[in-house]
Design a protein around this motif. Structure first.
Motif, PDB file in Angstrom:
ATOM      1  N   PRO A 143      -5.533  -7.648   7.126  1.00 42.56           N
ATOM      2  CA  PRO A 143      -6.230  -8.294   6.018  1.00 42.56           C
ATOM      3  C   PRO A 143      -5.478  -8.079   4.699  1.00 42.56           C
ATOM      4  O   PRO A 143      -4.707  -7.131   4.577  1.00 42.56           O
ATOM      5  N   GLU A 144      -5.711  -8.941   3.746  1.00 42.37           N
ATOM      6  CA  GLU A 144      -5.063  -8.807   2.442  1.00 42.37           C
ATOM      7  C   GLU A 144      -5.523  -7.530   1.751  1.00 42.37           C
ATOM      8  O   GLU A 144      -6.704  -7.180   1.804  1.00 42.37           O
ATOM      9  N   LEU A 145      -4.586  -6.869   1.121  1.00 38.39           N
ATOM     10  CA  LEU A 145      -4.936  -5.647   0.394  1.00 38.39           C
ATOM     11  C   LEU A 145      -5.593  -6.000  -0.932  1.00 38.39           C
ATOM     12  O   LEU A 145      -5.144  -6.880  -1.642  1.00 38.39           O
ATOM     13  N   ARG A 204      -7.454  -2.414   7.264  1.00 39.56           N
ATOM     14  CA  ARG A 204      -5.995  -2.623   7.180  1.00 39.56           C
ATOM     15  C   ARG A 204      -5.248  -1.379   7.687  1.00 39.56           C
ATOM     16  O   ARG A 204      -4.287  -1.485   8.445  1.00 39.56           O
ATOM     17  N   LEU A 205      -5.738  -0.209   7.279  1.00 36.37           N
ATOM     18  CA  LEU A 205      -5.092   1.041   7.708  1.00 36.37           C
ATOM     19  C   LEU A 205      -5.222   1.236   9.220  1.00 36.37           C
ATOM     20  O   LEU A 205      -4.243   1.548   9.906  1.00 36.37           O
ATOM     21  N   MET A 225       0.863  -1.193   0.000  1.00 31.59           N
ATOM     22  CA  MET A 225       0.000   0.000   0.000  1.00 31.59           C
ATOM     23  C   MET A 225       0.901   1.245   0.000  1.00 31.59           C
ATOM     24  O   MET A 225       1.636   1.493   0.971  1.00 31.59           O
ATOM     25  N   GLY A 226       0.877   2.014  -1.072  1.00 28.93           N
ATOM     26  CA  GLY A 226       1.715   3.209  -1.152  1.00 28.93           C
ATOM     27  C   GLY A 226       1.112   4.350  -0.349  1.00 28.93           C
ATOM     28  O   GLY A 226      -0.032   4.275   0.086  1.00 28.93           O
ATOM     29  N   ILE A 258       5.033  -2.335   8.561  1.00 22.87           N
ATOM     30  CA  ILE A 258       3.822  -2.978   9.098  1.00 22.87           C
ATOM     31  C   ILE A 258       2.934  -3.487   7.967  1.00 22.87           C
ATOM     32  O   ILE A 258       2.369  -4.566   8.040  1.00 22.87           O
ATOM     33  N   LEU A 259       2.848  -2.692   6.916  1.00 21.10           N
ATOM     34  CA  LEU A 259       1.903  -3.024   5.846  1.00 21.10           C
ATOM     35  C   LEU A 259       2.448  -4.019   4.826  1.00 21.10           C
ATOM     36  O   LEU A 259       1.722  -4.453   3.941  1.00 21.10           O
TER      37      LEU A 259
END
Lengths: 183, 156
Positions: free
Chosen positions: B84-86, B101-102, A1-2, B154-155
């Motif tokens: 969770p999966e993006l 997720r964020l 995620m950018g 983290i992401l």
């Protein structure tokens, strides 16, 4: 995620489903759920202190005790309740219209004062109870042992009252350290 | 005055919602914080200067309230430790998953880092962030770079 994707997700997040009338209720102290629970707890505590004082007066021949011990006992109970009310007042009258750093610093100062006064008022209340119970009593070994137990309980009670605010103070100190880069 | 205030809050209530969700784990605690923030906004409203940016004022009060109002930590029932999966599609479900997720990632940051990151994600300038948080503009830059790296880790 950018980062751009994170920004888009953040900006589009958040719900807007509260109606104006719900928001209006939230501006009133009496409808605030958390404060309502604190007020209920304070009321119960005050009733318990009052019941405690009445029980001591009637159950321990209060009328036969010197007047000054009765006055001290009532005064210490009142001081204890006032201190608890002052805690409620401090926690609901924060000054959020400043920077996070400044607000944390100001609140730490207030809570530190409150922490000390809570410990002192509990100590005063406990000491007044012990004084009331032990005055004009002939001591023997068993009674000295009981007195020692009461004094230990008094210090534990005072420490707990002092410590109620320490967690919040330490949390705010962490925020200041995080902001100033000390941790 | 109240009608004017309510209209402003109504228009920007998503900010209060985001701050509540960012700082509290359970739905019940988020609701409490939401109410606390609205109450503090109303108390502070008489001192609000019309020339100020309303959203910045709102963020300032909301973040300070979230930090100041103490809540004993309860075990989290709402947040998964696993991210969770993006997903890249644009459906409502995908949007909700990305939000989850964020927030899960933000919950892994310190309280102060969350405040700085929220303002950064909202596209506030370093000067505006410094003004709300109370640290220097240069230091805001340093903190943002550090937090961005942490978030990235983290992401991924």
């Amino acid at each position: 995620m950018g980062i751009d994707e994170l920004k888009n997700t953040w900006k589009s997040a958040g719900e807007s489903h509260r109606t104006s009338s719900e928001l209006k209720l939230m501006t009133e102290l009496k409808h605030n759920g958390r404060l309502k629970r604190i007020r209920r707890r304070l009321l119960i505590e005050s009733m318990l202190v009052l019941a405690f004082l009445t029980l001591f007066y009637t159950g321990l021949d209060g009328a036969d005790k010197p007047l000054w011990t009765i006055v001290t006992l009532i005064l210490s109970g009142v001081v204890y309740i006032i201190n608890r009310l002052s805690g409620y007042h401090t926690t609901q009258n924060i000054k959020p219209d400043t920077t996070v750093y400044q607000m944390s610093q100001d609140l730490i100062k207030q809570l530190e004062r409150l922490s000390v006064s809570s410990g002192m008022s509990a100590l005063f209340f406990g000491a007044a109870i012990i004084l009331f119970m032990t005055i004009e009593i002939e001591f023997n070994t068993q009674k000295y042992t009981m007195l020692a137990g009461l004094i230990v309980s008094l210090f534990a009670f005072s420490f707990l009252s002092y410590n109620i605010w320490r967690k919040q103070i330490s949390r705010l100190q962490q925020i200041i350290h995080q902001l100033s880069g000390d941790s | 005055m109240k009608e004017e205030f309510l209209a402003l809050v109504d228009e920007h209530q998503n900010i209060i919602h985001k701050v509540s969700r960012m700082y509290r784990n359970t739905i019940e605690d988020q609701e409490d914080l939401f109410q606390d923030i609205v109450l503090q906004l109303w108390k502070a409203y008489p001192n609000f200067r019309a020339e100020s940016k309303i959203s910045a004022w709102l963020y300032r009060i909301a973040l300070n309230t979230a930090m100041a109002v103490f809540r004993q930590n309860k075990p989290s029932l709402e947040f998964n430790e696993e991210l969770p999966e993006l997903t890249s599609d644009n459906s409502l479900e995908a949007k909700s998953e990305n939000e989850e997720r964020l927030y899960t990632a933000l919950h892994k940051l310190s309280l102060a880092e969350r405040a700085i990151m929220a303002l950064y994600l909202e596209d506030y300038s370093y000067a505006e962030i410094a003004d709300i948080v109370g640290i220097s503009e240069n230091y805001v830059g340093v903190r943002i770079n550090r937090v961005k790296s942490r978030l990235k880790k983290i992401l991924t």
